[in-house]
Scaffold this motif. Structure first.
Motif, PDB file in Angstrom:
ATOM      1  N   ALA A 161     -64.061  -5.720  -1.217  1.00 40.88           N
ATOM      2  CA  ALA A 161     -63.121  -5.100  -0.277  1.00 40.88           C
ATOM      3  C   ALA A 161     -62.453  -3.907  -0.933  1.00 40.88           C
ATOM      4  CB  ALA A 161     -62.067  -6.115   0.175  1.00 40.88           C
ATOM      5  N   TRP A 162     -61.979  -2.963  -0.113  1.00 38.15           N
ATOM      6  CA  TRP A 162     -61.270  -1.789  -0.632  1.00 38.15           C
ATOM      7  C   TRP A 162     -59.785  -2.090  -0.727  1.00 38.15           C
ATOM      8  CZ3 TRP A 162     -63.737   2.114  -2.784  1.00 38.15           C
ATOM      9  CH2 TRP A 162     -65.058   2.366  -2.418  1.00 38.15           C
ATOM     10  N   ARG A 163     -59.193  -1.812  -1.883  1.00 40.80           N
ATOM     11  CA  ARG A 163     -57.764  -1.993  -2.103  1.00 40.80           C
ATOM     12  C   ARG A 163     -57.166  -0.680  -2.586  1.00 40.80           C
ATOM     13  NH1 ARG A 163     -56.294  -6.436   0.616  1.00 40.80           N
ATOM     14  NH2 ARG A 163     -57.576  -8.242   0.050  1.00 40.80           N
ATOM     15  N   THR A 164     -55.951  -0.368  -2.145  1.00 37.84           N
ATOM     16  CA  THR A 164     -55.280   0.859  -2.575  1.00 37.84           C
ATOM     17  C   THR A 164     -54.560   0.619  -3.894  1.00 37.84           C
ATOM     18  OG1 THR A 164     -54.953   1.597  -0.303  1.00 37.84           O
ATOM     19  CG2 THR A 164     -53.564   2.608  -1.975  1.00 37.84           C
ATOM     20  N   VAL A 165     -54.714   1.551  -4.814  1.00 35.61           N
ATOM     21  CA  VAL A 165     -54.067   1.464  -6.123  1.00 35.61           C
ATOM     22  C   VAL A 165     -52.649   2.015  -6.007  1.00 35.61           C
ATOM     23  CG1 VAL A 165     -54.133   2.233  -8.525  1.00 35.61           C
ATOM     24  CG2 VAL A 165     -56.264   1.746  -7.312  1.00 35.61           C
ATOM     25  N   LEU A 166     -51.656   1.185  -6.337  1.00 40.28           N
ATOM     26  CA  LEU A 166     -50.253   1.593  -6.282  1.00 40.28           C
ATOM     27  C   LEU A 166     -49.734   2.061  -7.637  1.00 40.28           C
ATOM     28  CD1 LEU A 166     -48.724  -1.190  -3.987  1.00 40.28           C
ATOM     29  CD2 LEU A 166     -49.731   1.011  -3.340  1.00 40.28           C
ATOM     30  N   GLY A 167     -50.351   1.590  -8.713  1.00 37.49           N
ATOM     31  CA  GLY A 167     -49.900   1.984 -10.044  1.00 37.49           C
ATOM     32  C   GLY A 167     -50.993   1.787 -11.073  1.00 37.49           C
ATOM     33  N   VAL A 168     -50.931   2.568 -12.135  1.00 38.65           N
ATOM     34  CA  VAL A 168     -51.918   2.498 -13.221  1.00 38.65           C
ATOM     35  C   VAL A 168     -51.176   2.518 -14.549  1.00 38.65           C
ATOM     36  CG1 VAL A 168     -53.924   3.571 -14.296  1.00 38.65           C
ATOM     37  CG2 VAL A 168     -53.591   3.779 -11.816  1.00 38.65           C
ATOM     38  N   ARG A 169     -51.548   1.621 -15.466  1.00 39.60           N
ATOM     39  CA  ARG A 169     -50.957   1.652 -16.801  1.00 39.60           C
ATOM     40  C   ARG A 169     -51.986   1.159 -17.814  1.00 39.60           C
ATOM     41  NH1 ARG A 169     -48.970  -3.439 -15.060  1.00 39.60           N
ATOM     42  NH2 ARG A 169     -49.160  -5.054 -16.679  1.00 39.60           N
ATOM     43  N   GLY A 170     -51.794   1.528 -19.063  1.00 36.00           N
ATOM     44  CA  GLY A 170     -52.688   1.103 -20.130  1.00 36.00           C
ATOM     45  C   GLY A 170     -52.198  -0.183 -20.778  1.00 36.00           C
ATOM     46  N   ASP A 186     -52.293  -5.506  -2.457  1.00 36.23           N
ATOM     47  CA  ASP A 186     -52.141  -6.896  -2.028  1.00 36.23           C
ATOM     48  C   ASP A 186     -51.267  -7.695  -2.986  1.00 36.23           C
ATOM     49  OD1 ASP A 186     -53.813  -7.064  -4.201  1.00 36.23           O
ATOM     50  OD2 ASP A 186     -55.347  -8.300  -3.219  1.00 36.23           O
ATOM     51  N   GLY A 187     -50.641  -6.983  -3.958  1.00 33.85           N
ATOM     52  CA  GLY A 187     -49.757  -7.635  -4.912  1.00 33.85           C
ATOM     53  C   GLY A 187     -50.439  -8.107  -6.177  1.00 33.85           C
ATOM     54  N   SER A 188     -51.753  -7.978  -6.262  1.00 32.27           N
ATOM     55  CA  SER A 188     -52.474  -8.421  -7.451  1.00 32.27           C
ATOM     56  C   SER A 188     -52.625  -7.279  -8.448  1.00 32.27           C
ATOM     57  CB  SER A 188     -53.866  -8.946  -7.058  1.00 32.27           C
ATOM     58  OG  SER A 188     -54.664  -7.893  -6.542  1.00 32.27           O
ATOM     59  N   GLU A 189     -53.054  -7.616  -9.672  1.00 29.22           N
ATOM     60  CA  GLU A 189     -53.368  -6.628 -10.688  1.00 29.22           C
ATOM     61  C   GLU A 189     -54.788  -6.850 -11.165  1.00 29.22           C
ATOM     62  OE1 GLU A 189     -49.484  -4.924 -12.938  1.00 29.22           O
ATOM     63  OE2 GLU A 189     -50.436  -6.683 -13.832  1.00 29.22           O
ATOM     64  N   GLY A 207     -46.223   7.514  -3.150  1.00 29.25           N
ATOM     65  CA  GLY A 207     -45.066   8.154  -3.738  1.00 29.25           C
ATOM     66  C   GLY A 207     -44.801   7.674  -5.152  1.00 29.25           C
ATOM     67  N   ARG A 208     -43.805   8.281  -5.796  1.00 25.38           N
ATOM     68  CA  ARG A 208     -43.498   7.943  -7.185  1.00 25.38           C
ATOM     69  C   ARG A 208     -43.033   6.498  -7.335  1.00 25.38           C
ATOM     70  NH1 ARG A 208     -40.289  13.262  -9.527  1.00 25.38           N
ATOM     71  NH2 ARG A 208     -42.012  14.739  -9.294  1.00 25.38           N
ATOM     72  N   ASP A 209     -42.467   5.922  -6.284  1.00 26.99           N
ATOM     73  CA  ASP A 209     -41.980   4.543  -6.385  1.00 26.99           C
ATOM     74  C   ASP A 209     -43.076   3.525  -6.126  1.00 26.99           C
ATOM     75  OD1 ASP A 209     -42.398   5.025  -3.724  1.00 26.99           O
ATOM     76  OD2 ASP A 209     -40.410   4.340  -3.052  1.00 26.99           O
ATOM     77  N   GLY A 210     -44.331   4.003  -5.921  1.00 24.57           N
ATOM     78  CA  GLY A 210     -45.430   3.079  -5.678  1.00 24.57           C
ATOM     79  C   GLY A 210     -45.669   2.801  -4.221  1.00 24.57           C
ATOM     80  N   GLY A 211     -44.789   3.251  -3.330  1.00 26.29           N
ATOM     81  CA  GLY A 211     -44.953   3.027  -1.906  1.00 26.29           C
ATOM     82  C   GLY A 211     -45.615   4.197  -1.224  1.00 26.29           C
ATOM     83  N   PRO A 212     -46.213   4.002  -0.039  1.00 24.83           N
ATOM     84  CA  PRO A 212     -46.847   5.105   0.663  1.00 24.83           C
ATOM     85  C   PRO A 212     -45.843   6.117   1.154  1.00 24.83           C
ATOM     86  CG  PRO A 212     -46.776   3.132   2.044  1.00 24.83           C
ATOM     87  CD  PRO A 212     -46.281   2.727   0.694  1.00 24.83           C
ATOM     88  N   ARG A 213     -46.265   7.376   1.199  1.00 27.67           N
ATOM     89  CA  ARG A 213     -45.389   8.419   1.705  1.00 27.67           C
ATOM     90  C   ARG A 213     -45.544   8.532   3.211  1.00 27.67           C
ATOM     91  NH1 ARG A 213     -46.289  13.264  -2.738  1.00 27.67           N
ATOM     92  NH2 ARG A 213     -45.640  12.084  -4.536  1.00 27.67           N
TER      93      ARG A 213
END
Length: 213
Positions: A161-170, A186-189, A207-213
């Motif tokens: 399934a396609w999921r939207t990426v809200l944040g990325v970190r190393g 969906d709340g998962s990582e 957006g910068r807060d991780g939510g959609p604009r």
């Protein structure tokens, strides 16, 4: 007409940030179809710009910003490196016995053009360089890129399934191998090795807060 496309990320002020910047650039340019010669020149330029930025004295532990932009319209690849330091770097002519000081000489020789700009709305500067990239192409829907090149707002294919990426970190992976952690809508990582291919497509703007604009 194609639209400009970009990847932006920040680097900590440590020596390992130089190879990390090269790895991101390599993965990004591979997904854009950029040829070997241009990619090699781009890696050289970005290495020099990031190395210079890491040597600059800055207030506190300020990060180094990197922006990679492609425009298929004018067939240009633009590399930007920002730091919070003062002053403007210039091309030097070091003596033969001097071990360093040739970074911007290389940038000037390899790039189509380069320059320095004040950072809008912030302290410090941005050093940029541009390369001709006639084979650059838009990212097709559902292409595969290295996990390190995934950015917030893109969709990734996970478990069918396609999921939207809200944040990325190393994150540190097994035996010190770096991983990428993707925060999904969906709340998962999802934890993925940095060089593992991932199916991505352009998704919603985040957006910068991780939510959609």
């Amino acid at each position: 007409m194609g639209e400009p496309y970009e990847v932006s990320f920040r680097l900590t002020r440590r020596r390992s940030s130089v190879p990390r910047a090269r790895a991101v650039l390599r993965a990004t340019l591979g997904s854009w179809g950029v040829g070997h010669d241009v990619a090699e020149a781009g890696e050289l330029i970005l290495s020099e710009l990031v190395t210079n930025a890491l040597r600059v004295r800055v207030p506190g532990d300020r990060h180094v910003g990197v922006r990679i932009v492609r425009s298929p319209v004018d067939e240009m690849l633009r590399l930007e490196v920002s730091d919070a330091g003062t002053g403007r770097p210039g091309v030097r002519a070091p003596r033969d016995d001097e071990p360093g000081g040739r970074g911007l000489l290389l940038v000037e020789a390899v790039s189509e053009r380069w320059g320095v700009e004040a950072r809008p709305g912030g302290i410090g500067k941005t050093v940029w360089a541009e390369l001709k990239a006639p084979d650059i192409r838009p990212v097709p829907d559902g292409t595969e890129v290295g996990a390190i090149a995934v950015r917030p707002g893109q969709d990734v294919r996970v478990w069918g399934a396609w999921r939207t990426v809200l944040g990325v970190r190393g994150e540190a992976g097994v035996a010190g191998r770096p991983d990428v952690m993707l925060a999904l809508d969906d709340g998962s990582e999802l934890r993925i090795p940095v060089d593992e291919p991932v199916a991505v497509r352009e998704g919603r703007d985040v957006g910068r807060d991780g939510g959609p604009r």
